[in-house]
Design a protein around this motif. Structure first.
Motif, mmCIF file in Angstrom:
data_model
loop_
_atom_site.group_PDB
_atom_site.id
_atom_site.type_symbol
_atom_site.label_atom_id
_atom_site.label_comp_id
_atom_site.label_asym_id
_atom_site.label_seq_id
_atom_site.Cartn_x
_atom_site.Cartn_y
_atom_site.Cartn_z
ATOM 1 N N HIS A 8 23.746 -8.816 3.637
ATOM 2 C CA HIS A 8 24.816 -7.863 3.332
ATOM 3 C C HIS A 8 24.913 -6.771 4.402
ATOM 4 O O HIS A 8 24.711 -5.596 4.134
ATOM 5 C CB HIS A 8 24.658 -7.284 1.927
ATOM 6 N N ARG A 113 33.273 -5.460 4.647
ATOM 7 C CA ARG A 113 32.097 -5.822 3.845
ATOM 8 C C ARG A 113 32.489 -6.011 2.380
ATOM 9 O O ARG A 113 32.098 -6.986 1.739
ATOM 10 C CB ARG A 113 31.042 -4.731 3.989
ATOM 11 N N TYR A 117 32.089 -9.602 0.467
ATOM 12 C CA TYR A 117 30.819 -9.618 -0.265
ATOM 13 C C TYR A 117 30.847 -10.682 -1.349
ATOM 14 O O TYR A 117 31.859 -10.816 -2.031
ATOM 15 C CB TYR A 117 30.578 -8.237 -0.896
ATOM 16 N N PRO A 118 29.832 -11.479 -1.512
ATOM 17 C CA PRO A 118 28.516 -11.463 -0.866
ATOM 18 C C PRO A 118 28.382 -12.435 0.308
ATOM 19 O O PRO A 118 27.285 -12.718 0.747
ATOM 20 C CB PRO A 118 27.580 -11.885 -2.005
ATOM 21 N N ASP A 120 28.057 -13.124 3.758
ATOM 22 C CA ASP A 120 27.769 -12.418 5.011
ATOM 23 C C ASP A 120 28.394 -13.100 6.228
ATOM 24 O O ASP A 120 28.817 -12.428 7.169
ATOM 25 C CB ASP A 120 26.252 -12.307 5.215
ATOM 26 N N GLN A 123 32.081 -12.231 6.339
ATOM 27 C CA GLN A 123 32.200 -10.831 6.767
ATOM 28 C C GLN A 123 32.023 -10.728 8.286
ATOM 29 O O GLN A 123 32.794 -10.049 8.964
ATOM 30 C CB GLN A 123 31.157 -9.964 6.068
#
Length: 147
Positions: A8, A113, A117-118, A120, A123
């Motif tokens: 994260h 983010r 999320y979640p 990664d 992101q």
């Protein structure tokens, strides 16, 4: 190369992965794991840990991990990258006023983010064009200042 860090990611970890893929290793692999597992998983997977305590590519004094990467790979010779390093430091640390851009960059990357999320990896991918644009902006800013 394989790189491993805490899951994260916030500003610094996303910016570090961008920098590695853009300037160091276009085929780099990024692994995100819970904080307590970074050291063990790094050893198990043969990955370089970053943005954790007591590693070469982590925070040093007031500098963030992004700056450690910039110094290690000699990218600080580029005035645009040197300025971007300050922007990222301000976005990632308590020194929010180091540049006028830092708080806005933090807000945008925090928004990325939240959107992903979640996941990664999503992101990280979504943040790349934002960081490309920031780098272009920083290059132009220092060029205009020098003229």
């Amino acid at each position: 190369m394989k790189w491993i860090t805490r899951e994260h990611p916030r500003v610094d970890r996303v910016a570090c992965s961008w920098l590695v893929q853009k300037f160091v290793d276009k085929q780099a692999e990024f692994i995100y794991v819970p904080s307590a597992e970074v050291a063990t998983e790094a050893q198990r997977r043969g990955a370089t840990p970053c943005d954790i305590k007591d590693v070469e590519l982590g925070h040093k004094g007031p500098e963030c991990s992004f700056e450690a990467f910039v110094h290690k790979y000699g990218l600080d010779k580029d005035p645009g990258m040197a300025y971007m390093s300050k922007v990222i430091r301000g976005a990632d640390t308590a020194d929010k006023t180091i540049t006028p851009e830092s708080q806005g960059v933090e807000a945008i990357l925090d928004g990325q983010r939240l959107q992903h999320y979640p996941n990664d990896q999503q992101q990280r991918e979504a943040s790349r064009p934002v960081l490309d644009a920031l780098y272009a902006y920083c290059q132009e800013k220092v060029k205009a200042k020098a003229a």
